[in-house]
Design a protein around this motif. Sequence first.
Motif, PDB file in Angstrom:
ATOM      1  N   SER A  35       0.818  -1.213   0.000  1.00  0.00           N
ATOM      2  CA  SER A  35       0.000   0.000   0.000  1.00  0.00           C
ATOM      3  C   SER A  35       0.857   1.270   0.000  1.00  0.00           C
ATOM      4  CB  SER A  35      -0.973   0.008   1.181  1.00  0.00           C
ATOM      5  OG  SER A  35      -0.273   0.028   2.405  1.00  0.00           O
ATOM      6  N   GLY A  36       1.812   1.274  -0.933  1.00  0.00           N
ATOM      7  CA  GLY A  36       2.650   2.450  -1.103  1.00  0.00           C
ATOM      8  C   GLY A  36       3.839   2.490  -0.155  1.00  0.00           C
ATOM      9  N   LEU A  37       3.980   1.554   0.735  1.00  0.00           N
ATOM     10  CA  LEU A  37       5.091   1.544   1.694  1.00  0.00           C
ATOM     11  C   LEU A  37       6.239   0.654   1.239  1.00  0.00           C
ATOM     12  CD1 LEU A  37       2.994   1.224   4.963  1.00  0.00           C
ATOM     13  CD2 LEU A  37       3.921   3.304   3.944  1.00  0.00           C
ATOM     14  N   GLY A  38       6.181   0.142   0.024  1.00  0.00           N
ATOM     15  CA  GLY A  38       7.234  -0.757  -0.467  1.00  0.00           C
ATOM     16  C   GLY A  38       6.754  -2.193  -0.423  1.00  0.00           C
ATOM     17  N   PRO A  39       7.674  -3.143  -0.575  1.00  0.00           N
ATOM     18  CA  PRO A  39       7.273  -4.548  -0.565  1.00  0.00           C
ATOM     19  C   PRO A  39       6.781  -4.988   0.826  1.00  0.00           C
ATOM     20  CG  PRO A  39       9.653  -4.345  -0.775  1.00  0.00           C
ATOM     21  CD  PRO A  39       9.082  -2.956  -0.825  1.00  0.00           C
ATOM     22  N   VAL A  40       6.074  -6.070   0.853  1.00  0.00           N
ATOM     23  CA  VAL A  40       5.532  -6.605   2.101  1.00  0.00           C
ATOM     24  C   VAL A  40       6.702  -7.032   2.983  1.00  0.00           C
ATOM     25  CG1 VAL A  40       4.080  -8.402   3.100  1.00  0.00           C
ATOM     26  CG2 VAL A  40       3.473  -7.391   0.908  1.00  0.00           C
ATOM     27  N   PRO A  41       6.718  -6.643   4.252  1.00  0.00           N
ATOM     28  CA  PRO A  41       7.826  -7.014   5.136  1.00  0.00           C
ATOM     29  C   PRO A  41       7.917  -8.540   5.308  1.00  0.00           C
ATOM     30  CG  PRO A  41       6.377  -5.405   6.183  1.00  0.00           C
ATOM     31  CD  PRO A  41       5.741  -5.796   4.905  1.00  0.00           C
ATOM     32  N   PRO A  42       9.131  -9.056   5.460  1.00  0.00           N
ATOM     33  CA  PRO A  42       9.302 -10.507   5.612  1.00  0.00           C
ATOM     34  C   PRO A  42       8.534 -11.083   6.800  1.00  0.00           C
ATOM     35  CG  PRO A  42      11.415  -9.457   5.238  1.00  0.00           C
ATOM     36  CD  PRO A  42      10.411  -8.364   5.397  1.00  0.00           C
ATOM     37  N   LEU A  43       8.357 -10.302   7.853  1.00  0.00           N
ATOM     38  CA  LEU A  43       7.619 -10.785   9.010  1.00  0.00           C
ATOM     39  C   LEU A  43       6.168 -11.105   8.641  1.00  0.00           C
ATOM     40  CD1 LEU A  43       7.706 -11.412  11.999  1.00  0.00           C
ATOM     41  CD2 LEU A  43       7.068  -9.038  12.444  1.00  0.00           C
ATOM     42  N   VAL A  44       5.584 -10.289   7.788  1.00  0.00           N
ATOM     43  CA  VAL A  44       4.205 -10.535   7.340  1.00  0.00           C
ATOM     44  C   VAL A  44       4.157 -11.800   6.485  1.00  0.00           C
ATOM     45  CG1 VAL A  44       2.308  -9.621   5.940  1.00  0.00           C
ATOM     46  CG2 VAL A  44       3.594  -8.094   7.452  1.00  0.00           C
ATOM     47  N   VAL A  45       5.154 -11.970   5.618  1.00  0.00           N
ATOM     48  CA  VAL A  45       5.211 -13.173   4.782  1.00  0.00           C
ATOM     49  C   VAL A  45       5.293 -14.409   5.659  1.00  0.00           C
ATOM     50  CG1 VAL A  45       6.560 -14.412   3.051  1.00  0.00           C
ATOM     51  CG2 VAL A  45       6.257 -11.940   2.853  1.00  0.00           C
ATOM     52  N   TRP A  46       6.157 -14.391   6.667  1.00  0.00           N
ATOM     53  CA  TRP A  46       6.303 -15.534   7.565  1.00  0.00           C
ATOM     54  C   TRP A  46       5.020 -15.767   8.369  1.00  0.00           C
ATOM     55  CZ3 TRP A  46       9.508 -19.364   7.335  1.00  0.00           C
ATOM     56  CH2 TRP A  46      10.725 -19.186   6.697  1.00  0.00           C
ATOM     57  N   ALA A  47       4.358 -14.694   8.769  1.00  0.00           N
ATOM     58  CA  ALA A  47       3.109 -14.849   9.528  1.00  0.00           C
ATOM     59  C   ALA A  47       2.022 -15.492   8.657  1.00  0.00           C
ATOM     60  CB  ALA A  47       2.641 -13.496  10.055  1.00  0.00           C
ATOM     61  N   VAL A  48       1.944 -15.064   7.409  1.00  0.00           N
ATOM     62  CA  VAL A  48       0.944 -15.638   6.511  1.00  0.00           C
ATOM     63  C   VAL A  48       1.257 -17.110   6.248  1.00  0.00           C
ATOM     64  CG1 VAL A  48       0.062 -15.585   4.145  1.00  0.00           C
ATOM     65  CG2 VAL A  48       0.299 -13.460   5.432  1.00  0.00           C
ATOM     66  N   LEU A  49       2.538 -17.414   5.978  1.00  0.00           N
ATOM     67  CA  LEU A  49       2.915 -18.799   5.684  1.00  0.00           C
ATOM     68  C   LEU A  49       2.870 -19.691   6.921  1.00  0.00           C
ATOM     69  CD1 LEU A  49       5.900 -18.334   3.229  1.00  0.00           C
ATOM     70  CD2 LEU A  49       3.630 -19.194   2.718  1.00  0.00           C
ATOM     71  N   GLY A  50       3.144 -19.133   8.083  1.00  0.00           N
ATOM     72  CA  GLY A  50       3.206 -19.939   9.293  1.00  0.00           C
ATOM     73  C   GLY A  50       1.907 -20.044  10.056  1.00  0.00           C
ATOM     74  N   ILE A  51       0.982 -19.110   9.836  1.00  0.00           N
ATOM     75  CA  ILE A  51      -0.253 -19.098  10.625  1.00  0.00           C
ATOM     76  C   ILE A  51      -1.494 -19.112   9.736  1.00  0.00           C
ATOM     77  CG2 ILE A  51      -1.614 -17.807  12.296  1.00  0.00           C
ATOM     78  CD1 ILE A  51       1.093 -16.676  13.318  1.00  0.00           C
ATOM     79  N   ALA A  52      -1.559 -18.216   8.799  1.00  0.00           N
ATOM     80  CA  ALA A  52      -2.787 -18.019   8.027  1.00  0.00           C
ATOM     81  C   ALA A  52      -3.079 -19.158   7.058  1.00  0.00           C
ATOM     82  CB  ALA A  52      -2.704 -16.699   7.257  1.00  0.00           C
ATOM     83  N   VAL A  53      -2.100 -20.010   6.774  1.00  0.00           N
ATOM     84  CA  VAL A  53      -2.306 -21.093   5.822  1.00  0.00           C
ATOM     85  C   VAL A  53      -3.069 -22.258   6.466  1.00  0.00           C
ATOM     86  CG1 VAL A  53      -1.073 -22.778   4.400  1.00  0.00           C
ATOM     87  CG2 VAL A  53      -0.302 -20.442   4.489  1.00  0.00           C
ATOM     88  N   TYR A  54      -3.009 -22.385   7.779  1.00  0.00           N
ATOM     89  CA  TYR A  54      -3.613 -23.537   8.442  1.00  0.00           C
ATOM     90  C   TYR A  54      -5.134 -23.642   8.289  1.00  0.00           C
ATOM     91  CZ  TYR A  54       0.905 -24.873  10.039  1.00  0.00           C
ATOM     92  OH  TYR A  54       2.206 -25.279  10.063  1.00  0.00           O
ATOM     93  N   PRO A  55      -5.885 -22.560   8.294  1.00  0.00           N
ATOM     94  CA  PRO A  55      -7.314 -22.717   7.990  1.00  0.00           C
ATOM     95  C   PRO A  55      -7.549 -23.316   6.599  1.00  0.00           C
ATOM     96  CG  PRO A  55      -6.956 -20.613   9.028  1.00  0.00           C
ATOM     97  CD  PRO A  55      -5.600 -21.191   8.755  1.00  0.00           C
ATOM     98  N   LEU A  56      -6.704 -22.962   5.644  1.00  0.00           N
ATOM     99  CA  LEU A  56      -6.792 -23.558   4.311  1.00  0.00           C
ATOM    100  C   LEU A  56      -6.522 -25.063   4.387  1.00  0.00           C
ATOM    101  CD1 LEU A  56      -6.956 -23.347   1.198  1.00  0.00           C
ATOM    102  CD2 LEU A  56      -4.502 -22.904   1.235  1.00  0.00           C
ATOM    103  N   PHE A  57      -5.530 -25.464   5.175  1.00  0.00           N
ATOM    104  CA  PHE A  57      -5.238 -26.885   5.363  1.00  0.00           C
ATOM    105  C   PHE A  57      -6.462 -27.603   5.924  1.00  0.00           C
ATOM    106  CE2 PHE A  57      -0.375 -26.396   6.141  1.00  0.00           C
ATOM    107  CZ  PHE A  57      -0.216 -25.949   4.843  1.00  0.00           C
ATOM    108  N   LEU A  58      -7.108 -27.000   6.909  1.00  0.00           N
ATOM    109  CA  LEU A  58      -8.274 -27.627   7.534  1.00  0.00           C
ATOM    110  C   LEU A  58      -9.434 -27.764   6.550  1.00  0.00           C
ATOM    111  CD1 LEU A  58      -8.219 -25.942  11.045  1.00  0.00           C
ATOM    112  CD2 LEU A  58      -7.618 -28.298  10.472  1.00  0.00           C
ATOM    113  N   VAL A  59      -9.654 -26.750   5.749  1.00  0.00           N
ATOM    114  CA  VAL A  59     -10.733 -26.812   4.754  1.00  0.00           C
ATOM    115  C   VAL A  59     -10.451 -27.914   3.735  1.00  0.00           C
ATOM    116  CG1 VAL A  59     -11.789 -25.559   2.823  1.00  0.00           C
ATOM    117  CG2 VAL A  59     -11.458 -24.422   5.024  1.00  0.00           C
ATOM    118  N   LEU A  60      -9.219 -27.966   3.231  1.00  0.00           N
ATOM    119  CA  LEU A  60      -8.878 -28.996   2.255  1.00  0.00           C
ATOM    120  C   LEU A  60      -8.920 -30.393   2.872  1.00  0.00           C
ATOM    121  CD1 LEU A  60      -5.990 -27.280   0.276  1.00  0.00           C
ATOM    122  CD2 LEU A  60      -8.272 -27.834  -0.546  1.00  0.00           C
ATOM    123  N   ALA A  61      -8.477 -30.514   4.112  1.00  0.00           N
ATOM    124  CA  ALA A  61      -8.528 -31.819   4.783  1.00  0.00           C
ATOM    125  C   ALA A  61      -9.969 -32.269   4.984  1.00  0.00           C
ATOM    126  CB  ALA A  61      -7.805 -31.760   6.122  1.00  0.00           C
TER     127      ALA A  61
END
Length: 126
Positions: A79-105
């Motif tokens: 949103s105009g502040l540059g690329p997404v910080p690595p901490l956000v990327v790790w949070a999405v990959l480490g936490i936000a993906v699990y609901p997707l895992f549960l839905v697919l399972a």
Amino acid sequence: MAAEPVPRREVVTRTPGTTTAAPRAYRPVAERPEPLPPAVRTEVRRLIRAQLRAGLAVGGTLAVLVATLPLLLRTLPGSGLGPVPPLVVWAVLGIAVYPLFLVLAGWYVRRAERNEREYTRAVEGS
């Protein structure tokens, strides 16, 4: 001084004093020694293919979504502040993906159970 004899091991399969036979061991249809009728063999192959398709669909969906997520997060402007910080990327990959895992399972389990019900109906009906 003699050593005390070791008591013999016993395998308990039912309550002592009952006269009912122990339950028979389950053997899948595909592993039974007697030859299977052609209709049952066809249904077994159909079940295996359906389960494989469901597994590959879930695995492929998961692989595509999880593999492309870091690329998507890397290319999105923050949103105009540059690329997404690595901490956000790790949070999405480490936490936000699990609901997707549960839905697919959950989808996979429902699909596998439906495949097995269809197989059972087809085999019992033939």
